[in-house]
Design a protein around this motif. Structure first.
Motif, PDB file in Angstrom:
ATOM      1  N   LEU A  81       0.825  -1.202   0.000  1.00  9.01           N
ATOM      2  CA  LEU A  81       0.000   0.000   0.000  1.00  9.01           C
ATOM      3  C   LEU A  81       0.864   1.259   0.000  1.00  9.01           C
ATOM      4  O   LEU A  81       1.840   1.361   0.744  1.00  9.01           O
ATOM      5  N   ASP A  82       0.481   2.212  -0.844  1.00  9.66           N
ATOM      6  CA  ASP A  82       0.975   3.580  -0.746  1.00  9.66           C
ATOM      7  C   ASP A  82      -0.190   4.413  -0.208  1.00  9.66           C
ATOM      8  O   ASP A  82      -1.226   4.545  -0.877  1.00  9.66           O
ATOM      9  N   VAL A  83      -0.034   4.956   0.982  1.00  7.02           N
ATOM     10  CA  VAL A  83      -1.120   5.687   1.644  1.00  7.02           C
ATOM     11  C   VAL A  83      -0.777   7.172   1.650  1.00  7.02           C
ATOM     12  O   VAL A  83       0.221   7.589   2.248  1.00  7.02           O
ATOM     13  N   LEU A  84      -1.615   7.967   0.972  1.00  3.70           N
ATOM     14  CA  LEU A  84      -1.373   9.403   0.863  1.00  3.70           C
ATOM     15  C   LEU A  84      -2.389  10.177   1.699  1.00  3.70           C
ATOM     16  O   LEU A  84      -3.601  10.039   1.523  1.00  3.70           O
ATOM     17  N   PHE A  85      -1.880  10.997   2.617  1.00  9.45           N
ATOM     18  CA  PHE A  85      -2.724  11.902   3.401  1.00  9.45           C
ATOM     19  C   PHE A  85      -2.670  13.295   2.766  1.00  9.45           C
ATOM     20  O   PHE A  85      -1.582  13.843   2.569  1.00  9.45           O
ATOM     21  N   VAL A  86      -3.829  13.840   2.445  1.00 11.55           N
ATOM     22  CA  VAL A  86      -3.921  15.203   1.925  1.00 11.55           C
ATOM     23  C   VAL A  86      -4.653  16.009   2.993  1.00 11.55           C
ATOM     24  O   VAL A  86      -5.853  15.816   3.226  1.00 11.55           O
ATOM     25  N   VAL A  87      -3.941  16.906   3.674  1.00  8.12           N
ATOM     26  CA  VAL A  87      -4.470  17.551   4.878  1.00  8.12           C
ATOM     27  C   VAL A  87      -4.606  19.057   4.671  1.00  8.12           C
ATOM     28  O   VAL A  87      -3.639  19.758   4.359  1.00  8.12           O
ATOM     29  N   ASP A  88      -5.820  19.533   4.846  1.00  7.49           N
ATOM     30  CA  ASP A  88      -6.128  20.964   4.824  1.00  7.49           C
ATOM     31  C   ASP A  88      -5.557  21.602   6.092  1.00  7.49           C
ATOM     32  O   ASP A  88      -5.918  21.229   7.212  1.00  7.49           O
ATOM     33  N   THR A  89      -4.632  22.554   5.923  1.00  8.94           N
ATOM     34  CA  THR A  89      -4.046  23.231   7.092  1.00  8.94           C
ATOM     35  C   THR A  89      -4.385  24.717   7.096  1.00  8.94           C
ATOM     36  O   THR A  89      -3.679  25.519   7.722  1.00  8.94           O
ATOM     37  N   THR A  90      -5.456  25.107   6.392  1.00  6.02           N
ATOM     38  CA  THR A  90      -5.905  26.497   6.461  1.00  6.02           C
ATOM     39  C   THR A  90      -6.406  26.794   7.870  1.00  6.02           C
ATOM     40  O   THR A  90      -6.707  25.881   8.652  1.00  6.02           O
ATOM     41  N   ILE A  91      -6.524  28.071   8.180  1.00  5.44           N
ATOM     42  CA  ILE A  91      -6.829  28.479   9.552  1.00  5.44           C
ATOM     43  C   ILE A  91      -8.166  27.917  10.042  1.00  5.44           C
ATOM     44  O   ILE A  91      -8.368  27.688  11.232  1.00  5.44           O
ATOM     45  N   SER A  92      -9.089  27.637   9.102  1.00  4.33           N
ATOM     46  CA  SER A  92     -10.403  27.123   9.517  1.00  4.33           C
ATOM     47  C   SER A  92     -10.311  25.742  10.153  1.00  4.33           C
ATOM     48  O   SER A  92     -11.188  25.345  10.924  1.00  4.33           O
ATOM     49  N   MET A  93      -9.240  25.003   9.835  1.00  7.03           N
ATOM     50  CA  MET A  93      -9.086  23.677  10.441  1.00  7.03           C
ATOM     51  C   MET A  93      -8.711  23.760  11.915  1.00  7.03           C
ATOM     52  O   MET A  93      -8.631  22.741  12.598  1.00  7.03           O
ATOM     53  N   TRP A  94      -8.492  24.967  12.402  1.00  7.34           N
ATOM     54  CA  TRP A  94      -8.264  25.157  13.843  1.00  7.34           C
ATOM     55  C   TRP A  94      -9.515  25.735  14.526  1.00  7.34           C
ATOM     56  O   TRP A  94      -9.459  26.133  15.677  1.00  7.34           O
ATOM     57  N   ALA A  95     -10.644  25.756  13.794  1.00  4.54           N
ATOM     58  CA  ALA A  95     -11.901  26.181  14.419  1.00  4.54           C
ATOM     59  C   ALA A  95     -12.228  25.234  15.569  1.00  4.54           C
ATOM     60  O   ALA A  95     -12.040  24.023  15.474  1.00  4.54           O
ATOM     61  N   GLN A  96     -12.739  25.798  16.651  1.00  5.83           N
ATOM     62  CA  GLN A  96     -12.892  25.027  17.888  1.00  5.83           C
ATOM     63  C   GLN A  96     -14.298  24.425  18.010  1.00  5.83           C
ATOM     64  O   GLN A  96     -15.103  24.839  18.842  1.00  5.83           O
ATOM     65  N   ASP A  97     -14.559  23.433  17.170  1.00  3.81           N
ATOM     66  CA  ASP A  97     -15.859  22.763  17.253  1.00  3.81           C
ATOM     67  C   ASP A  97     -15.732  21.268  16.977  1.00  3.81           C
ATOM     68  O   ASP A  97     -16.633  20.653  16.418  1.00  3.81           O
ATOM     69  N   TYR A  98     -14.600  20.674  17.393  1.00  2.00           N
ATOM     70  CA  TYR A  98     -14.406  19.251  17.115  1.00  2.00           C
ATOM     71  C   TYR A  98     -15.120  18.375  18.146  1.00  2.00           C
ATOM     72  O   TYR A  98     -14.918  18.528  19.354  1.00  2.00           O
ATOM     73  N   ASN A  99     -15.943  17.476  17.676  1.00  2.00           N
ATOM     74  CA  ASN A  99     -16.559  16.426  18.495  1.00  2.00           C
ATOM     75  C   ASN A  99     -17.276  16.978  19.729  1.00  2.00           C
ATOM     76  O   ASN A  99     -17.139  16.457  20.830  1.00  2.00           O
ATOM     77  N   GLY A 100     -18.041  18.060  19.527  1.00  3.04           N
ATOM     78  CA  GLY A 100     -18.831  18.613  20.627  1.00  3.04           C
ATOM     79  C   GLY A 100     -18.021  19.320  21.681  1.00  3.04           C
ATOM     80  O   GLY A 100     -18.511  19.565  22.793  1.00  3.04           O
ATOM     81  N   THR A 101     -16.798  19.664  21.388  1.00  3.80           N
ATOM     82  CA  THR A 101     -15.936  20.337  22.362  1.00  3.80           C
ATOM     83  C   THR A 101     -15.396  21.628  21.748  1.00  3.80           C
ATOM     84  O   THR A 101     -15.730  21.990  20.630  1.00  3.80           O
TER      85      THR A 101
END
Length: 323
Positions: A72-92
């Motif tokens: 397997l070649d596993v590629l992660f493509v990750v959005d690192t724009t500022i919105s990905m630090w918005a504080q609404d993950y998993n009800g917290t």
């Protein structure tokens, strides 16, 4: 082949020369026929030679090696724009990126032995790691991700990583008997006004994976550049900016890539199922490599015949009562 003597080589030579000389003296002094004396000397000489070889400790140096890996070649493509630090993950009030990093580490653990690649994107794309077996390197890269400063942010655009993703997929496609897995990680926001690029042409190079969405419809505030108290401010609305997930964009990318879209903001149950399917379709292969020298002891090859000769000699001494 090299040697690594257990004692200085000069001392080993002197010890074995002394032992051979003393043995020869006593054997020749025995009142037996010449043929038997010669046979005894040959046997004992073989024992001394084997013991000497073990004492100098011969070592083979190899640069070729084999290792087990998944196909397997596993590629992660990750959005690192500022919105990905918005504080609404998993009800917290935890940042979305915390959840994304946790989920990437989960995939790495479950698919250990695969090659992993990492592409991140904000106002430009960054190939942080081409495909590598070094899982810890990918983890370390994830740990270096920091909240962007809103002063330098130029808006979100999910099309930005397209060219780099394409290049890595083509690289993987050139390998024989490998599957290419893609995990596209984002909140789906496009804030720079650009139209989302069609990802359909890349589907032919992808064998599995998922598009993973983070965030909520109600949205969350974003800390500005890691500030403890300051949030990104919307000067148009005159209030703290709110980032909301856009699942329509994420679903579009998933459909075009031929992948499943998984909403990740309430846990990773969906991801677990996707990973299990990938594991069931993978296999372990043995690959060879060429790298740093590996030292391999070979003295034990001489230990077995030495032990047999010593045992035979003991039995003969017991039977005859002499050498």
């Amino acid at each position: 082949m090299n040697i690594r003597p257990m004692l200085p080589l000069g001392i080993l030579v002197a010890v074995f020369a002394l032992m051979f000389g003393a043995t020869s003296y006593f054997v020749i002094g025995n009142k037996v026929n010449t043929k038997e004396k010669l046979f005894t000397l040959v046997r004992l000489t073989l024992i001394y030679v084997l013991a000497f070889i073990i004492g100098v400790r011969p070592i083979l140096k190899e640069t070729r090696y084999e290792f087990a890996t998944k196909n397997l070649d596993v590629l992660f493509v990750v959005d690192t724009t500022i919105s990905m630090w918005a504080q609404d993950y998993n009800g917290t009030r935890k940042p979305r990126m915390d959840g994304a990093i946790k989920d990437v580490n989960y995939v790495i653990d479950e698919l250990a032995g695969s090659n992993f690649g990492l592409v991140t994107f904000d106002d430009s794309a960054h190939v942080l790691a081409p495909f590598t077996q070094d899982m810890q390197y990918i983890r370390d890269l994830l740990d270096t991700l920091e909240t962007p400063d809103s002063y330098y942010a130029s808006g979100s655009d999910l099309s930005i990583p397209y060219k780099d993703v394409e290049a890595l997929l083509l690289s993987s496609a050139r390998k024989e008997n490998r599957k290419t897995i893609v995990f596209y990680i984002s909140d789906g926001e496009i804030t720079n006004g650009n139209e989302l690029k069609d990802y359909s042409d890349l589907a032919q190079y992808i064998d599995g994976g998922a598009v993973m969405g983070y965030g909520t419809e109600s949205g969350g505030r974003m800390k500005d550049g890691g500030s403890v108290t300051r949030f990104v401010y919307d000067y148009t609305l005159h209030q703290d900016a709110i980032s909301k997930i856009d699942e329509s964009n994420l679903q579009k990318i998933a459909d075009e890539l031929g992948l499943t879209y998984i909403y990740m903001n309430d846990g990773n149950a969906g991801l677990q199922g996707a990973v299990e399917i990938i594991k069931e379709g993978s296999k372990t292969v043995i690959e060879s490599g060429d790298g740093a020298e590996i030292e391999k002891d070979i003295y034990f090859y001489f230990a077995i015949p030495l032990a047999l000769l010593v045992l035979m000699e003991i039995l003969m001494v017991v039977r005859k009562g002499r050498l």
